[in-house]
Design a protein around this motif. Sequence first.
Motif, mmCIF file in Angstrom:
data_model
loop_
_atom_site.group_PDB
_atom_site.id
_atom_site.type_symbol
_atom_site.label_atom_id
_atom_site.label_comp_id
_atom_site.label_asym_id
_atom_site.label_seq_id
_atom_site.Cartn_x
_atom_site.Cartn_y
_atom_site.Cartn_z
ATOM 1 N N PRO A 199 -30.770 95.792 33.774
ATOM 2 C CA PRO A 199 -30.515 94.637 32.919
ATOM 3 C C PRO A 199 -31.529 93.515 33.028
ATOM 4 N N GLY A 200 -32.485 93.618 33.954
ATOM 5 C CA GLY A 200 -33.518 92.593 34.030
ATOM 6 C C GLY A 200 -33.522 91.873 35.357
ATOM 7 N N GLY A 201 -33.833 90.570 35.324
ATOM 8 C CA GLY A 201 -33.919 89.796 36.542
ATOM 9 C C GLY A 201 -34.994 88.733 36.466
ATOM 10 N N PHE A 202 -35.765 88.588 37.540
ATOM 11 C CA PHE A 202 -36.740 87.512 37.636
ATOM 12 C C PHE A 202 -38.037 87.854 36.911
ATOM 13 N N LEU A 203 -38.517 86.903 36.126
ATOM 14 C CA LEU A 203 -39.789 87.059 35.423
ATOM 15 C C LEU A 203 -40.949 87.204 36.413
ATOM 16 N N ASP A 204 -40.971 86.362 37.430
ATOM 17 C CA ASP A 204 -42.045 86.429 38.417
ATOM 18 C C ASP A 204 -42.108 87.803 39.075
ATOM 19 N N THR A 205 -40.959 88.389 39.333
ATOM 20 C CA THR A 205 -40.920 89.716 39.957
ATOM 21 C C THR A 205 -41.548 90.758 39.049
ATOM 22 N N ALA A 206 -41.216 90.708 37.757
ATOM 23 C CA ALA A 206 -41.794 91.660 36.811
ATOM 24 C C ALA A 206 -43.315 91.529 36.759
ATOM 25 N N ILE A 207 -43.804 90.299 36.765
ATOM 26 C CA ILE A 207 -45.254 90.066 36.720
ATOM 27 C C ILE A 207 -45.924 90.601 37.985
ATOM 28 N N GLU A 208 -45.341 90.296 39.146
ATOM 29 C CA GLU A 208 -45.907 90.761 40.414
ATOM 30 C C GLU A 208 -45.921 92.290 40.489
ATOM 31 N N LEU A 209 -44.887 92.899 39.970
ATOM 32 C CA LEU A 209 -44.805 94.350 40.000
ATOM 33 C C LEU A 209 -45.846 94.986 39.082
ATOM 34 N N LEU A 210 -46.049 94.391 37.912
ATOM 35 C CA LEU A 210 -46.950 94.974 36.911
ATOM 36 C C LEU A 210 -48.423 94.748 37.228
ATOM 37 N N ASP A 211 -48.753 93.646 37.870
ATOM 38 C CA ASP A 211 -50.152 93.254 38.062
ATOM 39 C C ASP A 211 -51.023 94.392 38.603
#
Length: 486
Positions: A258-270
């Motif tokens: 369902p999603g979560g923290f934007l910062d986490t998604a960015i850190e994971l994708l980088d």
Amino acid sequence: MVLKRSTVTILIILSMIIGAVLSITIVNWSTSIFAEQDETEQETMKEETKDTFGFTETDLKKMSTVFGIIGNDYYKEMDKTEIIDGAIRGMLASLDDPYTVYYDAEQSKMFREAVNSSITGIGAEVTMEDNRVTVVSPIKDSPAEQAGIRAKDQIISVNGESLEGLTLNDAVLKIRGPKGTQAKLEILRSGFNETIEIIVVRDQIDIETIQSEMLEGNIGYIEIKQFSQHTSDRFHEDLTQLESEGLQSLIIDVRNNPGGFLDTAIELLDPLLEEGKIIVQVEDRQGNRQETRSKQGGKPYSIVVLTNNGSASASEILAGAIRESADGIIVGENTFGKGTVQNTFPSGVNDGSELKVTIAKWLTPNGNFINEVGIEPDYIVEQPAFYTVAPLRKDEVLSLESVGENVKTLQIMLESLGFNPERSDGFFDVKTEAALKNFQAENGLSVTGKVDELTANEIEKQIIAKFNDPENDYQLQKAIKVLSGS
């Protein structure tokens, strides 16, 4: 090929947790999404907002007058705090945004527990659609999923109490409850003419957000169940381990995430994208866009993302970025469609209450706004019919000429197990009876042609076994074929 996934027993009635919808949320509760601004600039921006959109004397007089009339002339005495909280909720409701909500002190505590991956309750993320509490997604491998809750299910009542007319927060509080207590949910599901009853036992669940393993053909598999604060670290630890074992391609599974923290998604994708590639764009109310670009070197192997209707928010950011900035492929079903960003602000008084407010929208690297639309996969793959069924109700014996959704569930299950009733419309005819008798005979049960509790349990046990067999996961198998070039 054996996939050692966590047991996903959709039909066992176990504990579930349900929380307010887990939005794209800022990790730091009080900072703006525009990370390059320092704290002084952010506070200045907030003060300017107050100056340009504050109360006039007329506004204050009107509110004070109404408040006074209620306090002095209403036919019964009211709680002052409840009236003020109701006024705040009314202001936010006028925005017609299900993700902008007010949390009193108790609800704020519940929200913080939810985003920290530990909460007592029942296990799916919910929002409000068409004035009904609607499931965004059951959390992967949670008891919500195990009990048969599905994305887009509408929760009509809890333990006989209707949720109609309640705010999302108030509805969630009714669904939650002490550990060990039961929640009898009345569910309305697309494709069914009647509501479905699902009984769950509330419990405390700590959610492990990452699960990984190496599949045949050196295909790495990483499942992300939600984007919590430490999810990125866990993801890259597991990915590094898989790479050391000879990983040649990767499947990232965000189904029912369902999603979560934007910062986490960015850190994971980088680290997954080449340097300079866009991860996500965020656009404010003035149309100003901030691009977040990768600072690392990317990966030399192919990536497939698995999605379904329960993939929302940060999951959609990941899917969009992998496809548009890493030439990845998406397999599965259309995603949920949540393209906005929320931040949490204190309410202005030191009582523990907060506002969660939509402050921006996010766009994919190519500038696509997916809100209420979702992301369509490159390969659309539907799961077998038995993936969507609810548990068989045990409070009635099904027999010749029975009708209803419970019979429809039975027919879908029998068909999936190879006993063809030749219909799935919810009418128990002689062909359904014949299919059931064949099932009973082959499984050493009394051949009655009736579904009692013993027969229902045996049917469900075999459906669970099929559900847990990765060979029946059509979406996963398609992803493997795509990466294998077959």
